[in-house]
Design an enzyme around this catalytic site. Structure first.
Site, PDB file in Angstrom:
ATOM      1  N   TYR A 200       0.832  -1.214   0.000  1.00  0.00           N
ATOM      2  CA  TYR A 200       0.000   0.000   0.000  1.00  0.00           C
ATOM      3  C   TYR A 200       0.860   1.255   0.000  1.00  0.00           C
ATOM      4  CZ  TYR A 200      -4.215  -2.735   0.518  1.00  0.00           C
ATOM      5  OH  TYR A 200      -5.245  -3.613   0.285  1.00  0.00           O
ATOM      6  N   ASN A 234      -4.590  -3.902  -7.292  1.00  0.00           N
ATOM      7  CA  ASN A 234      -4.667  -2.544  -7.824  1.00  0.00           C
ATOM      8  C   ASN A 234      -3.632  -1.606  -7.211  1.00  0.00           C
ATOM      9  OD1 ASN A 234      -6.704  -3.222  -5.678  1.00  0.00           O
ATOM     10  ND2 ASN A 234      -6.805  -0.988  -5.513  1.00  0.00           N
ATOM     11  N   HIS A 329     -16.588  -3.103  -3.634  1.00  0.00           N
ATOM     12  CA  HIS A 329     -16.130  -3.767  -4.870  1.00  0.00           C
ATOM     13  C   HIS A 329     -17.142  -4.769  -5.411  1.00  0.00           C
ATOM     14  CE1 HIS A 329     -12.379  -1.804  -3.992  1.00  0.00           C
ATOM     15  NE2 HIS A 329     -12.190  -2.493  -2.902  1.00  0.00           N
ATOM     16  N   HIS A 356      -8.813  -8.135  -2.304  1.00  0.00           N
ATOM     17  CA  HIS A 356      -9.465  -6.893  -2.734  1.00  0.00           C
ATOM     18  C   HIS A 356     -10.521  -6.388  -1.752  1.00  0.00           C
ATOM     19  CE1 HIS A 356      -9.917  -3.738  -5.572  1.00  0.00           C
ATOM     20  NE2 HIS A 356     -11.071  -4.135  -6.097  1.00  0.00           N
ATOM     21  N   VAL A 357     -11.478  -7.233  -1.395  1.00  0.00           N
ATOM     22  CA  VAL A 357     -12.501  -6.851  -0.419  1.00  0.00           C
ATOM     23  C   VAL A 357     -11.931  -7.088   0.975  1.00  0.00           C
ATOM     24  CG1 VAL A 357     -14.834  -7.262   0.426  1.00  0.00           C
ATOM     25  CG2 VAL A 357     -14.322  -7.476  -2.026  1.00  0.00           C
ATOM     26  N   HIS A 358     -11.938  -6.065   1.812  1.00  0.00           N
ATOM     27  CA  HIS A 358     -11.273  -6.153   3.113  1.00  0.00           C
ATOM     28  C   HIS A 358     -12.191  -6.792   4.149  1.00  0.00           C
ATOM     29  CE1 HIS A 358      -8.721  -2.542   1.601  1.00  0.00           C
ATOM     30  NE2 HIS A 358      -8.443  -3.684   0.978  1.00  0.00           N
TER      31      HIS A 358
END
Length: 483
Positions: A200, A234, A329, A356-358
């Site tokens: 990140y 991403n 998302h 992707h999805v936390h």
């Protein structure tokens, strides 16, 4: 035994049998959304002066050491590290006796600039010709600044060799990330399937490179000793024209290499490896994948190469989930699902892991391959040949938890919880695997979701019937839910 006791005993046995049968169905009977509310560490990045990011002592000492598989079948590793002051040596000394390094391999060095950041000297060295199931010790660097590590090679490719994978996604470098990472270190897993979004660092536009460096030092305690099988997300794209950066994945590609050519891939972003009883396929959610693109052509050919007699477990990793019932998302994976899902069903893929999805979510075995906008068949349906889809994007990064699920819970969703954690997948043999998702419960590791998975290929193979007696004494049968 009295009649009353006998009746109660019979009642209990029937109740237990009913529970096992219900939980074994790929239906909606045990569908649930956890009510657990996370109240632990805040999602703020750890300060750079924290000891978890400490630079190794010594002039130009190797740092950010990490390894990944270096070939198709697990008889090679790629060892990578960074030296900050000067290139130094790219040579790796190694052997199977601690302190005795009778072999060596020569690597290559690279570096790069990103906006105002200039990287250290990044070394990648392939060590090949290794023996299966052996512990190797290796040394990098020179003089008093050299450092020593070790790694264990996997068992020989085969259908019944046990192996344990850890699964981590979207880790970042917060206090929650550290909690996830520390719990993973206690898991006993032998390598990591990493689901994208690493450091990140792109959230720190003007000190981006420094946060790549700190993340590399954070995960070194595992990544220097066991392979992390990388996929991108991403946050690795880093396309920043306003900073003069017009390429994609620049920093990731310099730092993290993969054995893509061994599986005849044209890009390090998608590739395949075989490890123990598993065939692992890594896909890139942010590279072209529609018909006749390089990734589409490669996957079509790679799926034909899978030999379920040797590697019965077919596992796919990617970043964006194809099925997701979180408002975060939601439906972002729909285009890739439309392209690839029919192949996943045709080749009986066992498991598809995404990040992707936390938050965490596990699906039933479902598919939507009959979707047709003119016929109205637009909802997923139970499909015994389909994979289970697992979202493990809950490593603990700075963006925080994705706590808003769709209500009501869709029929395809088996279990979901908005918490941080990691998973382990223990492949026992060609027919069974034990899976567990571990919640970071306010700093404590808490096993929450545990399932027995039946192998897709062997479950539909007649020989499985002859193997039942041989594998009847499986341990850990406290697990009830099966797929």
């Amino acid at each position: 035994m009295s009649k009353v006791s006998a009746l109660w005993n019979l009642h209990f046995q029937l109740l237990f049998l009913a529970l096992v049968l219900l939980c074994s169905l790929d239906g909606v009977f045990s569908r649930s959304t956890s009510s657990f509310v996370r109240s632990g560490f805040s999602s703020v990045d750890i300060p750079l002066d924290n000891k978890v990011f400490a630079v190794p002592k010594g002039y130009n000492a190797p740092q950010q050491v990490h390894i990944t598989q270096g070939d198709y079948d697990g008889k090679a590793v790629i060892i990578s590290w960074v030296t900050s002051e000067e290139p130094g040596s790219s040579k790796v000394f190694y052997g199977d006796i601690k302190g005795t390094y009778d072999k060596s391999a020569e690597g290559k060095t690279t570096n790069y600039t990103y906006y105002k950041y200039r990287s250290g000297y990044i070394h990648h060295c392939v060590v090949d010709g290794l023996e299966y199931e052996k512990k190797y010790y290796y040394k990098i660097g020179t003089g008093d600044s050299s450092r020593e590590f070790w790694f264990q090679t996997p068992p020989k490719i085969g259908p019944d060799v046990p192996y344990i994978f850890g699964i981590i996604g979207d880790l970042g470098q917060t206090y929650n990330s550290l909690s996830t990472f520390k719990h993973y270190l206690q898991s006993g897993a032998q390598s990591v399937l990493y689901l994208g979004d690493l450091s990140y660092a792109d959230r720190y536009e003007h000190m981006d490179g420094e946060r790549w460096d700190s993340w590399g030092r954070l995960v070194e305690r595992s990544a220097a000793y066991q392979p992390w099988i990388w996929s991108t997300g991403n946050h690795e794209i880093e396309y920043a024209p306003h900073l003069g950066e017009f390429s994609t994945f620049k920093q990731y590609l310099h730092r993290y290499t993969t054995p893509y050519m061994a599986s005849k891939s044209s890009s390090p972003l998608w590739y395949a490896i075989r490890r123990g009883p598993a065939h692992i396929i890594v896909l890139s959610s942010y590279s072209p994948f529609v018909k006749y693109t390089p990734q589409w052509l490669w996957l079509r050919d790679e799926l034909k190469q899978v030999d379920r007699e040797k590697t019965p477990w077919l596992i796919i990793t990617m970043h964006v989930p194809l099925y997701n019932s979180n408002s975060a998302h939601y439906m972002e994976g729909e285009s890739m699902r439309a392209v690839f899902e029919s192949w996943f069903v045709q080749y009986k893929v066992d498991l598809v892991f995404a990040g992707h999805v936390h938050a965490y979510e596990r699906s039933y075995r479902i598919s939507n391959i009959n979707y047709n906008i003119t016929s109205g068949s637009r909802y997923p349906v139970p499909d015994k040949s389909a994979p289970v889809y697992l979202t493990v994007g809950d490593g603990g990064n700075q963006e925080g938890m994705a706590g808003s699920y769709l209500d009501p819970q869709p029929d395809y969703s088996a279990f979901r919880e908005a918490s941080y954690g990691h998973s382990t997948l223990e492949l026992k043999n060609r027919t069974h695997a034990f899976y567990r998702w571990n919640r970071n419960d306010d700093g404590e590791q808490t096993p929450v979701d545990h399932v027995v998975f039946h192998n897709q290929y062997w479950a539909n193979n007649r020989r499985r019937r002859r193997l039942r007696k041989h594998h009847a004494s499986l341990d850990n049968m406290r697990y009830i839910q099966t797929y």
